[in-house]
Design a protein around this motif. Structure first.
Motif, PDB file in Angstrom:
ATOM      1  N   ARG A   7      49.654  52.082  38.134  1.00 44.35           N
ATOM      2  CA  ARG A   7      48.872  51.011  37.512  1.00 44.35           C
ATOM      3  C   ARG A   7      49.774  50.034  36.781  1.00 44.35           C
ATOM      4  O   ARG A   7      49.599  48.815  36.865  1.00 44.35           O
ATOM      5  N   LEU A   8      50.731  50.571  36.051  1.00 48.36           N
ATOM      6  CA  LEU A   8      51.632  49.710  35.304  1.00 48.36           C
ATOM      7  C   LEU A   8      52.460  48.825  36.226  1.00 48.36           C
ATOM      8  O   LEU A   8      52.762  47.680  35.900  1.00 48.36           O
ATOM      9  N   LYS A   9      52.814  49.342  37.385  1.00 55.56           N
ATOM     10  CA  LYS A   9      53.606  48.568  38.338  1.00 55.56           C
ATOM     11  C   LYS A   9      52.835  47.350  38.829  1.00 55.56           C
ATOM     12  O   LYS A   9      53.415  46.312  39.147  1.00 55.56           O
ATOM     13  N   GLU A  10      51.499  47.466  38.884  1.00 57.44           N
ATOM     14  CA  GLU A  10      50.664  46.364  39.365  1.00 57.44           C
ATOM     15  C   GLU A  10      50.476  45.275  38.319  1.00 57.44           C
ATOM     16  O   GLU A  10      50.109  44.153  38.638  1.00 57.44           O
ATOM     17  N   VAL A  11      50.700  45.597  37.039  1.00 57.03           N
ATOM     18  CA  VAL A  11      50.438  44.646  35.953  1.00 57.03           C
ATOM     19  C   VAL A  11      51.505  43.553  35.945  1.00 57.03           C
ATOM     20  O   VAL A  11      52.706  43.857  35.885  1.00 57.03           O
ATOM     21  N   PRO A  12      51.102  42.285  35.999  1.00 58.12           N
ATOM     22  CA  PRO A  12      52.093  41.197  35.905  1.00 58.12           C
ATOM     23  C   PRO A  12      52.887  41.303  34.614  1.00 58.12           C
ATOM     24  O   PRO A  12      52.366  41.713  33.575  1.00 58.12           O
ATOM     25  N   SER A  13      54.131  40.907  34.665  1.00 50.31           N
ATOM     26  CA  SER A  13      55.043  41.103  33.535  1.00 50.31           C
ATOM     27  C   SER A  13      54.637  40.306  32.300  1.00 50.31           C
ATOM     28  O   SER A  13      55.012  40.658  31.177  1.00 50.31           O
ATOM     29  N   HIS A  14      53.866  39.225  32.483  1.00 52.56           N
ATOM     30  CA  HIS A  14      53.544  38.360  31.354  1.00 52.56           C
ATOM     31  C   HIS A  14      52.236  38.734  30.656  1.00 52.56           C
ATOM     32  O   HIS A  14      51.774  37.994  29.783  1.00 52.56           O
ATOM     33  N   MET A  15      51.615  39.866  31.003  1.00 56.82           N
ATOM     34  CA  MET A  15      50.371  40.252  30.340  1.00 56.82           C
ATOM     35  C   MET A  15      50.338  41.751  30.085  1.00 56.82           C
ATOM     36  O   MET A  15      51.095  42.518  30.676  1.00 56.82           O
ATOM     37  N   THR A  16      49.443  42.154  29.194  1.00 55.59           N
ATOM     38  CA  THR A  16      49.317  43.565  28.858  1.00 55.59           C
ATOM     39  C   THR A  16      48.490  44.289  29.913  1.00 55.59           C
ATOM     40  O   THR A  16      47.741  43.674  30.682  1.00 55.59           O
ATOM     41  N   GLU A  17      48.621  45.609  29.917  1.00 57.86           N
ATOM     42  CA  GLU A  17      47.810  46.409  30.831  1.00 57.86           C
ATOM     43  C   GLU A  17      46.326  46.239  30.523  1.00 57.86           C
ATOM     44  O   GLU A  17      45.495  46.194  31.434  1.00 57.86           O
ATOM     45  N   ALA A  18      45.993  46.110  29.227  1.00 57.38           N
ATOM     46  CA  ALA A  18      44.590  45.953  28.833  1.00 57.38           C
ATOM     47  C   ALA A  18      44.007  44.655  29.389  1.00 57.38           C
ATOM     48  O   ALA A  18      42.873  44.627  29.872  1.00 57.38           O
ATOM     49  N   GLU A  19      44.784  43.571  29.318  1.00 55.41           N
ATOM     50  CA  GLU A  19      44.288  42.307  29.879  1.00 55.41           C
ATOM     51  C   GLU A  19      44.114  42.415  31.392  1.00 55.41           C
ATOM     52  O   GLU A  19      43.116  41.933  31.949  1.00 55.41           O
ATOM     53  N   TRP A  20      45.078  43.045  32.060  1.00 51.34           N
ATOM     54  CA  TRP A  20      44.981  43.158  33.516  1.00 51.34           C
ATOM     55  C   TRP A  20      43.752  43.972  33.927  1.00 51.34           C
ATOM     56  O   TRP A  20      43.049  43.603  34.869  1.00 51.34           O
ATOM     57  N   GLN A  21      43.464  45.049  33.199  1.00 52.28           N
ATOM     58  CA  GLN A  21      42.286  45.854  33.522  1.00 52.28           C
ATOM     59  C   GLN A  21      41.008  45.046  33.282  1.00 52.28           C
ATOM     60  O   GLN A  21      40.054  45.143  34.064  1.00 52.28           O
ATOM     61  N   GLN A  22      40.996  44.241  32.221  1.00 53.67           N
ATOM     62  CA  GLN A  22      39.829  43.397  31.978  1.00 53.67           C
ATOM     63  C   GLN A  22      39.658  42.365  33.091  1.00 53.67           C
ATOM     64  O   GLN A  22      38.540  42.077  33.523  1.00 53.67           O
ATOM     65  N   ARG A  23      40.769  41.827  33.582  1.00 54.35           N
ATOM     66  CA  ARG A  23      40.715  40.875  34.688  1.00 54.35           C
ATOM     67  C   ARG A  23      40.135  41.536  35.943  1.00 54.35           C
ATOM     68  O   ARG A  23      39.320  40.925  36.658  1.00 54.35           O
ATOM     69  N   ILE A  24      40.526  42.772  36.210  1.00 57.72           N
ATOM     70  CA  ILE A  24      40.004  43.481  37.385  1.00 57.72           C
ATOM     71  C   ILE A  24      38.502  43.671  37.250  1.00 57.72           C
ATOM     72  O   ILE A  24      37.735  43.412  38.200  1.00 57.72           O
ATOM     73  N   LEU A 250      32.088  47.960  46.052  1.00 60.63           N
ATOM     74  CA  LEU A 250      32.823  46.705  46.194  1.00 60.63           C
ATOM     75  C   LEU A 250      34.094  46.904  47.008  1.00 60.63           C
ATOM     76  O   LEU A 250      34.455  46.058  47.839  1.00 60.63           O
ATOM     77  N   ASP A 251      34.776  48.020  46.790  1.00 58.72           N
ATOM     78  CA  ASP A 251      35.988  48.307  47.563  1.00 58.72           C
ATOM     79  C   ASP A 251      35.682  48.422  49.055  1.00 58.72           C
ATOM     80  O   ASP A 251      36.525  48.090  49.897  1.00 58.72           O
ATOM     81  N   ARG A 252      34.474  48.879  49.386  1.00 53.62           N
ATOM     82  CA  ARG A 252      34.078  48.961  50.786  1.00 53.62           C
ATOM     83  C   ARG A 252      33.680  47.594  51.345  1.00 53.62           C
ATOM     84  O   ARG A 252      34.002  47.267  52.502  1.00 53.62           O
ATOM     85  N   GLU A 253      32.980  46.801  50.570  1.00 55.30           N
ATOM     86  CA  GLU A 253      32.320  45.603  51.099  1.00 55.30           C
ATOM     87  C   GLU A 253      32.989  44.286  50.742  1.00 55.30           C
ATOM     88  O   GLU A 253      32.781  43.283  51.419  1.00 55.30           O
ATOM     89  N   SER A 254      33.776  44.253  49.674  1.00 54.47           N
ATOM     90  CA  SER A 254      34.441  42.999  49.275  1.00 54.47           C
ATOM     91  C   SER A 254      35.768  43.318  48.602  1.00 54.47           C
ATOM     92  O   SER A 254      35.973  43.005  47.427  1.00 54.47           O
ATOM     93  N   PRO A 255      36.700  43.946  49.315  1.00 56.37           N
ATOM     94  CA  PRO A 255      37.978  44.303  48.724  1.00 56.37           C
ATOM     95  C   PRO A 255      38.830  43.071  48.429  1.00 56.37           C
ATOM     96  O   PRO A 255      38.554  41.988  48.932  1.00 56.37           O
ATOM     97  N   GLY A 256      39.834  43.246  47.612  1.00 57.29           N
ATOM     98  CA  GLY A 256      40.755  42.144  47.324  1.00 57.29           C
ATOM     99  C   GLY A 256      40.636  41.612  45.921  1.00 57.29           C
ATOM    100  O   GLY A 256      41.494  40.846  45.484  1.00 57.29           O
ATOM    101  N   TYR A 257      39.588  41.998  45.203  1.00 55.29           N
ATOM    102  CA  TYR A 257      39.374  41.456  43.870  1.00 55.29           C
ATOM    103  C   TYR A 257      40.434  41.927  42.870  1.00 55.29           C
ATOM    104  O   TYR A 257      40.651  41.288  41.848  1.00 55.29           O
ATOM    105  N   ARG A 258      41.106  43.045  43.153  1.00 54.60           N
ATOM    106  CA  ARG A 258      42.096  43.605  42.227  1.00 54.60           C
ATOM    107  C   ARG A 258      43.434  42.858  42.256  1.00 54.60           C
ATOM    108  O   ARG A 258      44.309  43.128  41.437  1.00 54.60           O
ATOM    109  N   SER A 259      43.607  41.934  43.184  1.00 54.70           N
ATOM    110  CA  SER A 259      44.917  41.281  43.336  1.00 54.70           C
ATOM    111  C   SER A 259      45.106  40.124  42.363  1.00 54.70           C
ATOM    112  O   SER A 259      44.151  39.617  41.797  1.00 54.70           O
TER     113      SER A 259
END
Length: 259
Positions: A7-24, A250-259
């Motif tokens: 999970r941490l590897k997916e988080v952009p370097s300029h934001m916190t893990e908490a912000e990234w999870q909220q974005r997802i 959503l992962d089945r029917e509209s994937p890609g939102y996590r990017s």
């Protein structure tokens, strides 16, 4: 690599893990609104507060359809409307008026969801508003506020009136306009909207029958109101019971939102 490290590897370097999870979670909410047919081209909006001491919140880039929105495409703004993240898009000015008003005064309003659906707008335009005609409506009517229409929400002077009308309620009918819910999480705001929209649709269909409405005993309404008043229990249900299967759907029917 552990799940946490992944999970941490997916988080952009300029934001916190908490912000990234909220974005997802917020991107997922946009996709779910589109999946349920509640979107309105590029209009309407959902916001979520960024975890932390600042009253920054995330909102959709104005010009993307809801089924296009991803975690990284969401725009971060402050309560003055300044964009704090890079984007080729601006934000909807009416959306900023409504969402900044609520985020400014409601510390518990982590997510604010606003729609223009057919049935929700029909009931908001009806003098009787939403009635406790059935069990689904009673999930909402004990916690429902109303705000009179003042035109497209571009005037920031409307914000104090919107704040006053919402008060500490979590559901609102914007008269002649649409529906709105808030929650301490994206999950609870979405579940509240699901019930509000279904209740409006049920009322529209009930009225379309043209026959007398079968009465609900007041004692039953009061019993349900007491049962549903526990907001902590509602939050736990939304986050632990409702949201995980919605994300799997959503992962089945509209994937890609996590990017």
């Amino acid at each position: 690599m552990s799940p946490a490290e992944a999970r941490l590897k997916e988080v952009p370097s300029h934001m916190t893990e908490a912000e990234w999870q909220q974005r997802i979670n917020l991107a997922a909410c946009y996709r779910l609104v589109a999946l349920y047919g509640w979107d309105d081209l590029v209009d309407t909006h959902i916001s979520a507060r960024v975890p932390g001491p600042d009253h920054h919140f995330l909102i959709n880039p104005y010009g993307l359809m809801f089924d296009e929105i991803t975690a990284s495409s969401l725009v971060k703004v402050d309560l003055h409307g300044n964009q704090l993240s890079e984007s080729e898009y601006s934000i909807n000015p009416a959306g900023f008026t409504i969402h900044s008003a609520i985020h400014e005064v409601r510390e518990d309003a982590i997510c604010v969801l606003h729609l223009h659906t057919l049935d929700g707008t029909a009931v908001s335009s009806s003098a009787e508003g939403l009635l406790p005609l059935n069990q689904t409506a009673q999930l909402v009517t004990h916690d429902l506020a109303y705000h009179d229409y003042e035109g497209i929400a571009l005037d920031h002077d409307e914000r104090p009136r919107l704040q006053k009308d919402l008060g500490d309620h979590n559901h609102m009918l914007l008269r002649n306009h649409g529906t709105l819910t808030v929650g301490r999480s994206v999950a609870s705001a979405f579940e509240r909207m699901y019930h509000l929209e279904r209740a409006c649709s049920m009322q529209v269909r009930t009225r379309a029958l043209g026959t007398p409405v079968y009465p609900v005993e007041q004692i039953a309404i009061e019993k349900n109101t007491e049962l549903l008043a526990n907001r902590d229990r509602a939050e736990l249900r939304a986050n632990n019971l409702v949201w995980p299967p919605l994300l799997r759907k959503l992962d089945r029917e509209s994937p890609g939102y996590r990017s």
